[in-house]
Design an enzyme around this catalytic site. Sequence first.
Site, PDB file in Angstrom:
ATOM      1  N   ARG A 158     -47.326 -37.850  10.208  1.00  0.00           N
ATOM      2  CA  ARG A 158     -46.163 -37.021   9.810  1.00  0.00           C
ATOM      3  C   ARG A 158     -45.484 -37.584   8.551  1.00  0.00           C
ATOM      4  NH1 ARG A 158     -48.314 -34.782  13.402  1.00  0.00           N
ATOM      5  NH2 ARG A 158     -47.372 -33.490  15.015  1.00  0.00           N
ATOM      6  N   SER A 232     -41.113 -30.816  17.583  1.00  0.00           N
ATOM      7  CA  SER A 232     -40.830 -32.213  17.929  1.00  0.00           C
ATOM      8  C   SER A 232     -39.695 -32.724  17.050  1.00  0.00           C
ATOM      9  CB  SER A 232     -42.048 -33.093  17.672  1.00  0.00           C
ATOM     10  OG  SER A 232     -43.141 -32.676  18.432  1.00  0.00           O
ATOM     11  N   GLU A 328     -38.366 -36.937  13.262  1.00  0.00           N
ATOM     12  CA  GLU A 328     -39.539 -36.386  12.584  1.00  0.00           C
ATOM     13  C   GLU A 328     -39.074 -35.269  11.650  1.00  0.00           C
ATOM     14  OE1 GLU A 328     -43.079 -33.585  12.475  1.00  0.00           O
ATOM     15  OE2 GLU A 328     -41.356 -33.262  13.749  1.00  0.00           O
TER      16      GLU A 328
HETATM   17  N1  EPU Z   1     -44.515 -35.769  28.172  1.00  0.00           N
HETATM   18  C1  EPU Z   1     -43.485 -36.153  29.003  1.00  0.00           C
HETATM   19  N2  EPU Z   1     -42.425 -35.314  29.141  1.00  0.00           N
HETATM   20  C2  EPU Z   1     -42.357 -34.109  28.506  1.00  0.00           C
HETATM   21  C3  EPU Z   1     -43.429 -33.711  27.686  1.00  0.00           C
HETATM   22  C4  EPU Z   1     -44.499 -34.553  27.511  1.00  0.00           C
HETATM   23  O1  EPU Z   1     -43.508 -37.218  29.609  1.00  0.00           O
HETATM   24  O2  EPU Z   1     -41.332 -33.430  28.686  1.00  0.00           O
HETATM   25  C5  EPU Z   1     -45.634 -36.700  27.975  1.00  0.00           C
HETATM   26  C6  EPU Z   1     -46.891 -36.290  28.715  1.00  0.00           C
HETATM   27  O3  EPU Z   1     -47.456 -37.416  29.277  1.00  0.00           O
HETATM   28  C7  EPU Z   1     -47.814 -35.800  27.623  1.00  0.00           C
HETATM   29  C8  EPU Z   1     -47.361 -36.635  26.445  1.00  0.00           C
HETATM   30  O4  EPU Z   1     -45.944 -36.787  26.627  1.00  0.00           O
HETATM   31  O5  EPU Z   1     -49.123 -36.038  27.951  1.00  0.00           O
HETATM   32  C9  EPU Z   1     -47.622 -35.990  25.101  1.00  0.00           C
HETATM   33  O6  EPU Z   1     -47.066 -34.675  25.104  1.00  0.00           O
HETATM   34  P1  EPU Z   1     -47.689 -33.515  24.200  1.00  0.00           P
HETATM   35  O7  EPU Z   1     -49.141 -33.415  24.439  1.00  0.00           O
HETATM   36  O8  EPU Z   1     -46.863 -32.293  24.395  1.00  0.00           O
HETATM   37  O9  EPU Z   1     -47.547 -34.043  22.732  1.00  0.00           O
HETATM   38  P2  EPU Z   1     -46.355 -34.784  21.959  1.00  0.00           P
HETATM   39  O10 EPU Z   1     -46.799 -36.184  21.725  1.00  0.00           O
HETATM   40  O11 EPU Z   1     -45.028 -34.585  22.576  1.00  0.00           O
HETATM   41  C10 EPU Z   1     -47.392 -34.252  19.604  1.00  0.00           C
HETATM   42  C11 EPU Z   1     -46.902 -33.682  18.322  1.00  0.00           C
HETATM   43  C12 EPU Z   1     -46.786 -32.166  18.434  1.00  0.00           C
HETATM   44  C13 EPU Z   1     -48.161 -31.603  18.784  1.00  0.00           C
HETATM   45  C14 EPU Z   1     -48.625 -32.237  20.091  1.00  0.00           C
HETATM   46  C15 EPU Z   1     -50.027 -31.810  20.482  1.00  0.00           C
HETATM   47  C16 EPU Z   1     -45.503 -35.413  17.334  1.00  0.00           C
HETATM   48  C17 EPU Z   1     -44.130 -35.856  16.969  1.00  0.00           C
HETATM   49  N3  EPU Z   1     -45.611 -34.257  17.992  1.00  0.00           N
HETATM   50  O12 EPU Z   1     -46.380 -33.984  20.575  1.00  0.00           O
HETATM   51  O13 EPU Z   1     -46.399 -31.657  17.168  1.00  0.00           O
HETATM   52  O14 EPU Z   1     -48.106 -30.186  18.926  1.00  0.00           O
HETATM   53  O15 EPU Z   1     -48.640 -33.673  19.951  1.00  0.00           O
HETATM   54  O16 EPU Z   1     -50.962 -32.454  19.704  1.00  0.00           O
HETATM   55  O17 EPU Z   1     -46.471 -36.105  16.996  1.00  0.00           O
HETATM   56  C18 EPU Z   1     -44.404 -31.202  15.928  1.00  0.00           C
HETATM   57  O18 EPU Z   1     -44.723 -32.120  15.198  1.00  0.00           O
HETATM   58  O19 EPU Z   1     -43.357 -30.514  15.731  1.00  0.00           O
HETATM   59  C19 EPU Z   1     -45.243 -30.900  17.074  1.00  0.00           C
HETATM   60  C20 EPU Z   1     -44.904 -29.958  17.973  1.00  0.00           C
END
Ligand code: EPU
Length: 332
Positions: A158, A232, A328
């Site tokens: 990012r 995010s 972010e």
């Molecule tokens: N999780 C929780 N609580 C929640 C949601 C998620 O504990 O309320 C945990 C779960 O274990 C899950 C892990 O967090 O497995 C990761 O969650 P998720 O797969 O939704 O991905 P993220 O790390 O929260 C990142 C990107 C997103 C992208 C997703 C999918 C960043 C800052 N965000 O989110 O990008 O869509 O991976 O690849 O890296 C964005 O940048 O705006 C964005 C939405």
Amino acid sequence: MSENNLLPYNTMRMNADSKGIIPIYSERDVFEVLVEQLSPLKIIGGGSNVLITQDQDAYILKNEIKGIEIIDEDNDKVLIKVGAGENWHQLVMWSISHNLGGIENLALIPGCVGAAPMQNIGAYGIEQESVFHSLSAIDLSEGTTRSFFKEDCKFGYRESIFKNECKGKYIITHVNYILSKNHKLNTSYGAINNKLEELEIANPSISDVANAVISIRQSKLPDPKIIPNTGSFFKNPIVSISTLKTLELKYPEIVSYPIDDEAAKIPAAWLIQHAGFKGKRVGDAGTHKNHALVLVNYGNASGEDMLSFAKQIQDGVAEKFGISLEPEVNIW
Ligand code: EPU
């Protein structure tokens, strides 16, 4: 509302004024603004990754440069030139209708094409740098056009040069991507495979993968048109393996993704949820009930309300886990 109000131009729906909003349809429009010597200038695209916390003492250039063009191709690859004001998801849909692979995992990411290299957008195991070729930008102080190739952009998680040393210096006008005719799909990200299995698709096409991604995103990420948000809000923090090991002793269920032998990424969503902030609401500022990393504006939250709620989250996570969360989104 004054015609210079930015509320319709940002997906968090922050109510803030500006000195003027100027649509930009071509490079020529940029040069005309520069001749008029309007200043200072700020650039907005889809407004989906910015939290506006105050009135803007600036003219806002709204990037509306459109067009998707194939400029070169061989048996394997296609080089496309895309106007920075094109909607990113529409570009993904275009690539699928032309059976070109490379960005299907990035379906439904809000925002416009010019913001994609700026943030180095990513999702489900792919970052835009993997298909990026180059971009054209105009230097706002010199009035000159410049090309940036991949190595010039300093892409990171990012991150890019446009969020750091070149912040506010350029307006990106076009981005060139290399898409593939014989594409190898990347479905390694667990949720995609699960969704394809659920849909009983054994040999997915590019379009099947995009549809799986769309369905996953729609099931947990709030649509900014219905509940204002900027995706995010924080980056996923990177910690040393020794920090992770210490945390694992105390919280055996903590989620992490290894980066290399020395560092790992911890989902900020997990930390925020386990610090007690998932679905929490203070006035009209809150986190979404389905995803702790998405800050939402439930109505009339001000930029100050959102910032102070974000600070409470940062303090809560730092106190409980000793980890500092970095936004972010861009804060204006
Ligand atoms: N999780 C929780 N609580 C929640 C949601 C998620 O504990 O309320 C945990 C779960 O274990 C899950 C892990 O967090 O497995 C990761 O969650 P998720 O797969 O939704 O991905 P993220 O790390 O929260 C990142 C990107 C997103 C992208 C997703 C999918 C960043 C800052 N965000 O989110 O990008 O869509 O991976 O690849 O890296 C964005 O940048 O705006 C964005 C939405």
